[in-house]
Scaffold this motif. Structure first.
Motif: not given
Length: 83
Positions: A81-83, A26-32, A12-22
Motif C-alpha cells: 500500500a505504500l508503493l 509494473y514497468k515503473t516499479i523499481a526493480g520489479f 495484483a492480489a499480492r500488491f493489494g491492487r487491481s489488475t488494471s493498476w498493475l
C-alpha cells in the motif's frame, strides 16, 4: 526444480491492487521482475522472483518470526500500500 508462474490477477492480489493498476505500473516499479508474455498478451511472472522482490521490500522492522496464519500476507499488503 520446476518454475511456477503467477498470472496478473495473482500478482495484483499480492500488491493489494487491481489488475488494471498493475498493468499500468509494473514497468515503473523499481526493480520489479519482468514478466513473460504468453500468446503475446497474457503476462506471467516467475513466482520465485516476485517472492524475492517482495521480501526485499518488506521493512526489516516488520520481519517477524510468526507462523500465525495470514500475518505475512497482511504485512505484505501493508507494505504494498505504500508503493
Amino acid at each position: 526444480m520446476s518454475n511456477s508462474f503467477l498470472n496478473i490477477q495473482e500478482v495484483a492480489a499480492r500488491f493489494g491492487r487491481s489488475t488494471s493498476w498493475l498493468y499500468q505500473h509494473y514497468k515503473t516499479i523499481a526493480g520489479f521482475p519482468r514478466p513473460i508474455r504468453l500468446n503475446g498478451y497474457n503476462l506471467q511472472w516467475n513466482s520465485a522472483e516476485v517472492d524475492v522482490w517482495f521480501a526485499s521490500r518488506v521493512n526489516p522492522a516488520y520481519r517477524i518470526n510468526d507462523n500465525a496464519a495470514g500475518v505475512y500476507d497482511k504485512l505484505l499488503a501493508a507494505n504494498a500500500a505504500l508503493l
